[in-house]
Design an enzyme around this catalytic site. Structure first.
Site, PDB file in Angstrom:
ATOM      1  N   LEU A 188       0.848  -1.183   0.000  1.00 29.54           N
ATOM      2  CA  LEU A 188       0.000   0.000   0.000  1.00 29.54           C
ATOM      3  C   LEU A 188       0.887   1.237   0.000  1.00 29.54           C
ATOM      4  O   LEU A 188       2.089   1.147   0.272  1.00 29.54           O
ATOM      5  CB  LEU A 188      -0.910   0.001   1.235  1.00 29.54           C
ATOM      6  CG  LEU A 188      -1.863  -1.192   1.359  1.00 29.54           C
ATOM      7  CD1 LEU A 188      -2.564  -1.159   2.716  1.00 29.54           C
ATOM      8  CD2 LEU A 188      -2.884  -1.193   0.229  1.00 29.54           C
ATOM      9  N   SER A 189       0.299   2.395  -0.255  1.00 28.43           N
ATOM     10  CA  SER A 189       1.140   3.592  -0.281  1.00 28.43           C
ATOM     11  C   SER A 189       1.802   3.834   1.065  1.00 28.43           C
ATOM     12  O   SER A 189       2.914   4.364   1.123  1.00 28.43           O
ATOM     13  CB  SER A 189       0.329   4.813  -0.712  1.00 28.43           C
ATOM     14  OG  SER A 189      -0.785   5.002   0.115  1.00 28.43           O
ATOM     15  N   GLU A 190       1.141   3.435   2.173  1.00 27.72           N
ATOM     16  CA  GLU A 190       1.774   3.548   3.486  1.00 27.72           C
ATOM     17  C   GLU A 190       1.360   2.393   4.393  1.00 27.72           C
ATOM     18  O   GLU A 190       0.200   1.965   4.379  1.00 27.72           O
ATOM     19  CB  GLU A 190       1.385   4.857   4.198  1.00 27.72           C
ATOM     20  CG  GLU A 190       1.765   6.122   3.473  1.00 27.72           C
ATOM     21  CD  GLU A 190       3.247   6.418   3.440  1.00 27.72           C
ATOM     22  OE1 GLU A 190       3.999   5.811   4.232  1.00 27.72           O
ATOM     23  OE2 GLU A 190       3.649   7.253   2.607  1.00 27.72           O
ATOM     24  N   THR A 191       2.314   1.923   5.182  1.00 25.18           N
ATOM     25  CA  THR A 191       2.042   1.073   6.334  1.00 25.18           C
ATOM     26  C   THR A 191       2.563   1.812   7.555  1.00 25.18           C
ATOM     27  O   THR A 191       3.719   2.243   7.581  1.00 25.18           O
ATOM     28  CB  THR A 191       2.727  -0.294   6.206  1.00 25.18           C
ATOM     29  OG1 THR A 191       2.187  -0.982   5.070  1.00 25.18           O
ATOM     30  CG2 THR A 191       2.510  -1.152   7.443  1.00 25.18           C
TER      31      THR A 191
END
Length: 283
Positions: free
Chosen positions: A47-50
């Site tokens: 994902l774009s961020e974790t």
């Protein structure tokens, strides 16, 4: 840590509906694992961020770090919103408490109100770019002939003439990957009654060709449009395929970003989570 200790959530941020906004993975750990392990999990989530949270002494205070599939970043808005949403939803902090995150960008406070979760973030000033080669390379990569270009501490900001230019962009990501910046924001004034400006955000160097909704980009967008439109309260529409809305308020050198979030799923890691010492001992 045992295999059943750690839960992980996927949350869609800056949206009222599932499958909209920007998804983030949220993982609450009793203590941080190694940077390598957290980066590997972020790459696995893709994902774009974790976001990784570790509780501090105060029941509403947590350490917070953000990882894209490729790198750790200094600031992320949508994963911060998602993290606060999980803490309230899971009863890990009191319903009326202010959540305080200790991060690379200092303390970030989150509160809940009428329009959703509000993030109190540092505003990002931007200055004009006068590097002729950079401007030429950037416009070629973005397929844009005319734009005013600024530089913030994180990104490049391209201001174009119309909403249609923003909506129709088809960047060359191979060329854009060579531009020395975290990401490129493209924005224009919007003529919709309920929206003040539109934007899109591209960050192939971080492993994200186009980010669905980028809270940290609005730390730059909100002050820029606040000055240009002479307005303290603004609404931004990030016009990615998933799309999302960000309510913005500029207060001195801070920006308050407000949006909603929806939990899509909850899971349990089926792998052990090594401590920093355990992972060091295996090397």
């Amino acid at each position: 840590m045992s295999k059943s200790d750690v839960l992980i959530w996927q949350v869609d941020a800056f949206t009222d509906e599932p499958f909209g906004g920007n998804p983030a993975a949220i993982c609450v750990l009793p203590e941080y694992s190694s940077d390598d392990w957290m980066q590997q999990l972020a790459s696995e989530m893709n994902l774009s961020e974790t976001a990784f949270l570790v509780p501090l002494g105060d029941p509403s205070s947590y350490q917070l770090r953000w990882f894209t599939p490729n790198v750790e970043v200094d600031l992320c808005g949508h994963a911060t919103l998602a993290a606060a949403h999980v803490l309230w939803e899971q009863g890990l902090v009191e319903e009326d408490a202010t959540v305080r995150f200790q991060t690379r960008s200092g303390e970030l406070a989150c509160t809940r109100g009428e329009f959703g979760i509000t993030l109190d973030f540092p505003a990002s000033d931007c200055s004009p770019v006068d590097d002729a080669q950079l401007l030429s390379d950037l416009k070629l990569a973005m397929g844009i002939d005319h734009a005013t270009v600024f530089e913030s501490p994180f990104d490049l900001l391209m201001v174009v003439e119309s909403r249609e230019i923003v909506m129709e962009l088809q960047p060359n990501f191979h060329l854009l990957n060579d531009i020395p910046t975290r990401g490129v924001i493209v924005t224009a004034e919007d003529d919709c009654d309920e929206v003040d400006f539109v934007s899109r955000f591209f960050a192939p160097r971080c492993g994200i060709d186009e980010d669905p909704v980028t809270g940290s980009a609005h730390c730059c967008l909100a002050p820029y449009w606040s000055k240009r439109l002479n307005a303290r309260m603004l609404v931004g529409h990030q016009a990615s395929r998933r799309g999302g809305m960000v309510r913005c308020e500029v207060v001195g050198d801070r920006v308050r970003l407000t949006g909603n979030a929806v939990t899509v799923f909850e899971g349990c890691l089926k792998i052990s989570v090594p401590t920093v010492d355990e992972q060091r001992d295996t090397k």
